[in-house]
Design an enzyme around this catalytic site. Structure first.
Site, PDB file in Angstrom:
ATOM      1  N   GLY A  49       0.770  -1.245   0.000  1.00 54.28           N
ATOM      2  CA  GLY A  49       0.000   0.000   0.000  1.00 54.28           C
ATOM      3  C   GLY A  49       0.798   1.290   0.000  1.00 54.28           C
ATOM      4  N   ASP A 104       0.892   3.354   4.491  1.00 53.69           N
ATOM      5  CA  ASP A 104      -0.186   4.054   3.793  1.00 53.69           C
ATOM      6  C   ASP A 104      -1.283   4.498   4.754  1.00 53.69           C
ATOM      7  OD1 ASP A 104      -0.870   1.415   4.291  1.00 53.69           O
ATOM      8  OD2 ASP A 104      -1.710   1.026   2.315  1.00 53.69           O
ATOM      9  N   ASP A 107      -5.449   1.575  10.442  1.00 55.35           N
ATOM     10  CA  ASP A 107      -6.854   1.303  10.732  1.00 55.35           C
ATOM     11  C   ASP A 107      -6.929   0.842  12.191  1.00 55.35           C
ATOM     12  OD1 ASP A 107      -9.458   0.497  10.691  1.00 55.35           O
ATOM     13  OD2 ASP A 107      -9.230  -0.999   9.133  1.00 55.35           O
ATOM     14  N   LYS A 135      -7.211   6.368  10.700  1.00 53.53           N
ATOM     15  CA  LYS A 135      -8.629   6.322  11.077  1.00 53.53           C
ATOM     16  C   LYS A 135      -8.702   6.297  12.600  1.00 53.53           C
ATOM     17  CE  LYS A 135     -10.002   3.498   7.070  1.00 53.53           C
ATOM     18  NZ  LYS A 135     -10.335   2.114   6.648  1.00 53.53           N
ATOM     19  N   PHE A 156     -13.756   2.710   4.215  1.00 51.88           N
ATOM     20  CA  PHE A 156     -12.754   2.108   3.338  1.00 51.88           C
ATOM     21  C   PHE A 156     -12.374   3.065   2.210  1.00 51.88           C
ATOM     22  CE2 PHE A 156     -11.166  -0.736   0.045  1.00 51.88           C
ATOM     23  CZ  PHE A 156     -10.302  -1.521   0.775  1.00 51.88           C
ATOM     24  N   ASP A 163      -5.562  -0.448  -2.437  1.00 53.74           N
ATOM     25  CA  ASP A 163      -6.382  -1.219  -3.376  1.00 53.74           C
ATOM     26  C   ASP A 163      -7.700  -1.685  -2.772  1.00 53.74           C
ATOM     27  OD1 ASP A 163      -5.248  -3.147  -1.574  1.00 53.74           O
ATOM     28  OD2 ASP A 163      -5.818  -4.702  -3.006  1.00 53.74           O
ATOM     29  N   ARG A 169      -4.836   0.842  -7.082  1.00 53.48           N
ATOM     30  CA  ARG A 169      -3.552   1.334  -6.557  1.00 53.48           C
ATOM     31  C   ARG A 169      -2.955   2.440  -7.418  1.00 53.48           C
ATOM     32  NH1 ARG A 169      -2.003  -2.081  -2.433  1.00 53.48           N
ATOM     33  NH2 ARG A 169      -2.330  -4.299  -2.720  1.00 53.48           N
TER      34      ARG A 169
HETATM   35  P1  5GP Z   1      -4.327  -2.133  10.456  1.00 58.60           P
HETATM   36  O1  5GP Z   1      -3.353  -3.257  10.761  1.00 58.60           O
HETATM   37  O2  5GP Z   1      -3.885  -0.809  11.033  1.00 58.60           O
HETATM   38  O3  5GP Z   1      -5.723  -2.489  10.884  1.00 58.60           O
HETATM   39  O4  5GP Z   1      -4.426  -2.001   8.912  1.00 58.60           O
HETATM   40  C1  5GP Z   1      -3.348  -1.599   8.212  1.00 58.60           C
HETATM   41  C2  5GP Z   1      -3.336  -2.056   6.775  1.00 58.60           C
HETATM   42  O5  5GP Z   1      -4.615  -2.449   6.292  1.00 58.60           O
HETATM   43  C3  5GP Z   1      -2.938  -0.884   5.958  1.00 58.60           C
HETATM   44  O6  5GP Z   1      -1.562  -0.838   5.817  1.00 58.60           O
HETATM   45  C4  5GP Z   1      -3.648  -1.107   4.649  1.00 58.60           C
HETATM   46  O7  5GP Z   1      -2.823  -1.863   3.816  1.00 58.60           O
HETATM   47  C5  5GP Z   1      -4.889  -1.862   5.033  1.00 58.60           C
HETATM   48  N1  5GP Z   1      -6.036  -0.925   5.162  1.00 58.60           N
HETATM   49  C6  5GP Z   1      -6.566  -0.394   6.291  1.00 58.60           C
HETATM   50  N2  5GP Z   1      -7.618   0.415   6.018  1.00 58.60           N
HETATM   51  C7  5GP Z   1      -7.728   0.415   4.667  1.00 58.60           C
HETATM   52  C8  5GP Z   1      -8.602   1.101   3.751  1.00 58.60           C
HETATM   53  O8  5GP Z   1      -9.515   1.881   4.098  1.00 58.60           O
HETATM   54  N3  5GP Z   1      -8.385   0.862   2.420  1.00 58.60           N
HETATM   55  C9  5GP Z   1      -7.402   0.031   1.968  1.00 58.60           C
HETATM   56  N4  5GP Z   1      -7.291  -0.122   0.650  1.00 58.60           N
HETATM   57  N5  5GP Z   1      -6.556  -0.627   2.798  1.00 58.60           N
HETATM   58  C10 5GP Z   1      -6.723  -0.431   4.123  1.00 58.60           C
HETATM   59 MG    MG Z   2      -0.214  -0.763   4.382  1.00 57.79          MG
END
Ligand code: 5GP
Ligand code: MG
Length: 189
Positions: A49, A104, A107, A135, A156, A163, A169
């Site tokens: 990402g 990137d 979440d 977020k 999202f 992606d 992407r």
């Molecule tokens: P986390 O581990 O913080 O929950 O999520 C991190 C990874 O999930 C990010 O690096 C990203 O690759 C993916 N991700 C989280 N939220 C989104 C989103 O809204 N859109 C997309 N495309 N990927 C996300």
């Molecule tokens: Mg990522």
């Protein structure tokens, strides 16, 4: 920037324009340049990402630096699978290096929460985090983010490296998932 785009079965609406993203990334790049003068940092981009964000951020950095990559993944379609897979490991020695992690989007925070202890074991001189999007309402594992692009709602997003099931992407701007409006229960006359 198109108002709406369709990827697979979903519609996304325009959210952050290319200009806004580029402006913000330049600001972050210059701030990092100030903070890391003469430190020759190593930007460590978390694939897939962050590849566009990393590409723009390192070009906005003024000074000598190195760039490297790791590949981590937790997402499948629109949802996090909850378990982080390390697909391509680290190929550089981080000992005594000033590492800037480039991600990137955060979440839940789980990806970095699981990856940071691995990094610390390699005894870098310092670690800081550069993230384009956060977020805040979904974060379960909080940590300090030194360089943050934008805080966004818990929806999202795709584009600028991110992606939806493999697509989106390459978009230079960021789009947000269009959620279906709930049908109002109309009173029968
Ligand atoms: P986390 O581990 O913080 O929950 O999520 C991190 C990874 O999930 C990010 O690096 C990203 O690759 C993916 N991700 C989280 N939220 C989104 C989103 O809204 N859109 C997309 N495309 N990927 C996300
Ligand atoms: Mg990522």
């Amino acid at each position: 920037m198109a108002d709406k785009i369709k990827l697979h079965d979903r519609t996304f609406k325009s959210y952050l324009s290319e200009d806004r993203i580029q402006e913000r990334v330049q600001v972050l790049g210059l701030k990092i340049s100030d903070d890391y003068q003469d430190k020759q940092p190593l930007f460590l981009s978390i694939l897939n990402g962050s590849f566009l964000f990393a590409a723009d951020l390192v070009r906005a950095f003024e000074g000598d630096c190195e760039v490297s990559f790791v590949k981590l993944a937790s997402y499948d379609g629109l949802k996090s699978k909850g378990k982080i897979k390390k697909r391509i490991g680290l190929e550089v020695d981080l000992k005594d290096r000033h590492v800037i992690l480039v991600e990137d989007i955060i979440d839940s925070g789980q990806t970095l929460h699981e990856f940071l202890p691995d990094l610390k074991k390699m005894k870098p001189a310092s670690i800081s985090i550069a993230v384009l999007l956060l977020k805040p309402n979904s974060v379960k594992y909080p940590f300090d983010i030194e360089y943050l692009g934008f805080e966004i709602p818990d929806k999202f997003v795709v584009g600028y490296g991110m992606d939806y099931d493999g697509l989106g992407r390459n978009l230079p701007s960021i789009y947000q998932l269009k959620t279906k409006k709930k049908k109002k229960k109309g009173k029968k006359k």
